[in-house]
Design an enzyme around this catalytic site. Structure first.
Site, PDB file in Angstrom:
ATOM      1  N   GLU A   1      66.606 -30.504 -22.516  1.00  0.00           N
ATOM      2  CA  GLU A   1      67.091 -31.754 -22.715  1.00  0.00           C
ATOM      3  C   GLU A   1      68.836 -31.918 -22.234  1.00  0.00           C
ATOM      4  OE1 GLU A   1      67.925 -29.307 -26.349  1.00  0.00           O
ATOM      5  OE2 GLU A   1      66.272 -29.376 -24.859  1.00  0.00           O
TER       6      GLU A   1
ATOM      7  N   ASP B   1      59.285 -36.795 -24.636  1.00  0.00           N
ATOM      8  CA  ASP B   1      59.050 -36.879 -23.103  1.00  0.00           C
ATOM      9  C   ASP B   1      59.690 -38.271 -22.902  1.00  0.00           C
ATOM     10  OD1 ASP B   1      58.276 -34.364 -22.596  1.00  0.00           O
ATOM     11  OD2 ASP B   1      56.182 -34.825 -22.556  1.00  0.00           O
TER      12      ASP B   1
ATOM     13  N   ASP C   1      73.759 -33.355 -22.967  1.00  0.00           N
ATOM     14  CA  ASP C   1      72.220 -33.066 -23.666  1.00  0.00           C
ATOM     15  C   ASP C   1      72.202 -34.119 -24.932  1.00  0.00           C
ATOM     16  OD1 ASP C   1      73.332 -32.038 -25.891  1.00  0.00           O
ATOM     17  OD2 ASP C   1      72.632 -30.014 -25.425  1.00  0.00           O
TER      18      ASP C   1
ATOM     19  N   ASN D   1      61.183 -33.964 -31.098  1.00  0.00           N
ATOM     20  CA  ASN D   1      59.900 -32.988 -30.972  1.00  0.00           C
ATOM     21  C   ASN D   1      59.109 -32.578 -32.270  1.00  0.00           C
ATOM     22  OD1 ASN D   1      59.927 -33.447 -28.381  1.00  0.00           O
ATOM     23  ND2 ASN D   1      61.148 -31.474 -27.939  1.00  0.00           N
TER      24      ASN D   1
END
Length: 438
Positions: free
Chosen positions: A354, A328, A311, A319
């Protein structure tokens, strides 16, 4: 019936009228143009057949020809036969009556010639063959049926193909060109199985053979190669024709329609239902299904299997700092790098927000760790542009090799423990999971 020689008609109408009880109609004429002139005698039956009185026919012999369909063609056949020296001539033609109804007539003509071979007399016997079971009626019905079927075959959008027992094409409808790009005549005599994908041809041939032996129709979807080289999906129904004496099939009728667009839509819908649109990875459900199938397949062939779980480090910070659009963009970058670096047989899935996973068939723990390290370095070096700024990120990996008969949950758990260990030890690293403990 035997037609009397012309000399027996020297007294009219006494001897001729004696024949009127027969099923035939009698006429007597001089020269080959008798239906234009010189019609010396007709029986009552003729009047009934063509719906004209004897007197009217004597006065206007041309009426016979006027009521005859394709009179010029019939006349030409008569003249051709006379020129060939024939003494017995059979004509068949249709007559239209005053009420619009039609009669099919068979006209047997005896030809009498003089010593020089010139035609001097024609004696004919007419029979009405308008009966439903008559040859002419059957021929007409057959011709009409053939016209109907030909119209259907030549205008239907589906391809109609007739193959022999060896798979060679014996007939193809014109519509085949619009589907496969081949002109129908170019396929005649060609083995159609050669147009199938090489790895699919044996299966299709076996299905057709089995269905044919049982005399059952077979419906299936298959691909065939277009003249331009690409493959076209066809929905096909094959119907065998069995030899009643041998019990073996001789012909196979195949009706096929192009379903390429439909298959593309189905694939697209399947892709949408199983694939994460942002990263191109399988979604969690589809990935776990592939993982279970992969482990079952590995059990049958005693194949090694390794799993990688990874991840994005500090993804929440990305974010929070740059917004979800930036997050994204990072996720899409991860997906693109993985898809270009993996083998065709490797399975790539997104199993969390993620978090991602790789199923590596045939790979050892060391092989999987080396791949994870290459990916880690690639992620570490990549920069993502977002509104004029360059974002960087790193990824942590956990790697596990499947132990003997290990299940999905256990393998996932061990790889996940490897990922947690990589996180605890500073992130942006690859950690191999310990072996399964008893």
């Amino acid at each position: 019936m035997d037609i009397p020689a012309a000399k027996n008609f020297s007294t009219f109408p006494s001897e001729c009228d004696a024949l009127l009880a027969t099923s035939s109609a009698i006429f007597y004429a001089t020269g080959p143009g008798w239906w234009r002139h010189d019609l010396h005698y007709v029986s009552h039956n003729v009047a009934q057949m063509i719906d004209a009185s004897r007197e009217r026919l004597h006065e206007a012999p041309a009426l016979w020809m006027e009521r005859m369909q394709d009179a010029s063609g019939v006349e030409q056949r008569l003249f051709t036969a006379l020129e060939a020296g024939e003494s017995r001539i059979r004509l068949r033609y249709r007559m239209t009556r005053d009420d619009g109804s039609e009669r099919y007539l068979q006209d047997d003509i005896a030809v009498h010639r003089d010593a020089a071979g010139e035609v001097v007399e024609l004696v004919g016997a007419l029979v009405d063959i308008t009966r439903p079971d008559s040859i002419q009626a059957r021929l007409e019905a057959l011709a009409e049926s053939e016209r109907h079927y030909r119209f259907i075959v030549e205008n239907v959008s589906d391809a109609i193909v007739l193959m022999d027992a060896e798979g060679a094409c014996r007939f193809a409808s014109p519509s085949i060109q619009g589907i496969l790009g081949h002109r129908a005549e170019r396929l005649h005599g060609r083995g159609l199985l050669e147009l199938l994908p090489p790895d699919d041809a044996p299966r299709v041939q076996r299905l057709i053979h089995d269905a044919s032996l049982h005399g059952e129709p077979l419906r299936m979807e298959l691909r065939m190669r277009h003249r331009l080289g690409h493959y076209v999906w066809l929905e096909t129904c094959c119907s065998p024709s069995l030899n009643a004496d041998t019990g073996r099939y001789e012909w196979i009728l195949a009706v096929a329609r192009d379903i390429t667009d439909r298959k593309h839509r189905e694939y697209r819908l399947q892709e949408l239902s199983t694939t994460d649109s942002l990263t191109g990875a399988l979604n969690r459900g589809a990935y776990l299904s592939c993982l279970r199938s992969g482990l079952e397949a590995a059990d049958h062939v005693a194949q090694r299997m390794s799993l990688v779980i990874f991840d994005i480090d500090h993804f929440k910070t990305i974010n929070d700092t740059w917004g979800h659009a930036a997050g994204d963009l990072v996720l899409a970058c991860v997906g693109e790098i993985c898809r270009t670096a993996l083998r065709d047989q490797d399975v790539f899935g997104r199993i969390g927000g993620e978090e991602f996973s790789l199923m590596l068939a045939g790979q050892s723990l060391n092989d999987a760790a080396l791949l994870a390290e290459r990916l880690r370095k690639k992620f570490e070096s990549v920069r993502v542009e977002f509104h004029g700024e360059w974002l960087s990120f790193s990824v942590s990996f956990g790697v596990a090799e499947r132990q003997t008969s290990e299940g999905v949950e256990s393998l996932l758990h061990r790889a996940d423990m490897g990922l947690y260990a990589a996180k605890r030890n500073g992130r942006n690293r690859v950690h191999q999971a310990p072996a399964q403990t008893a």
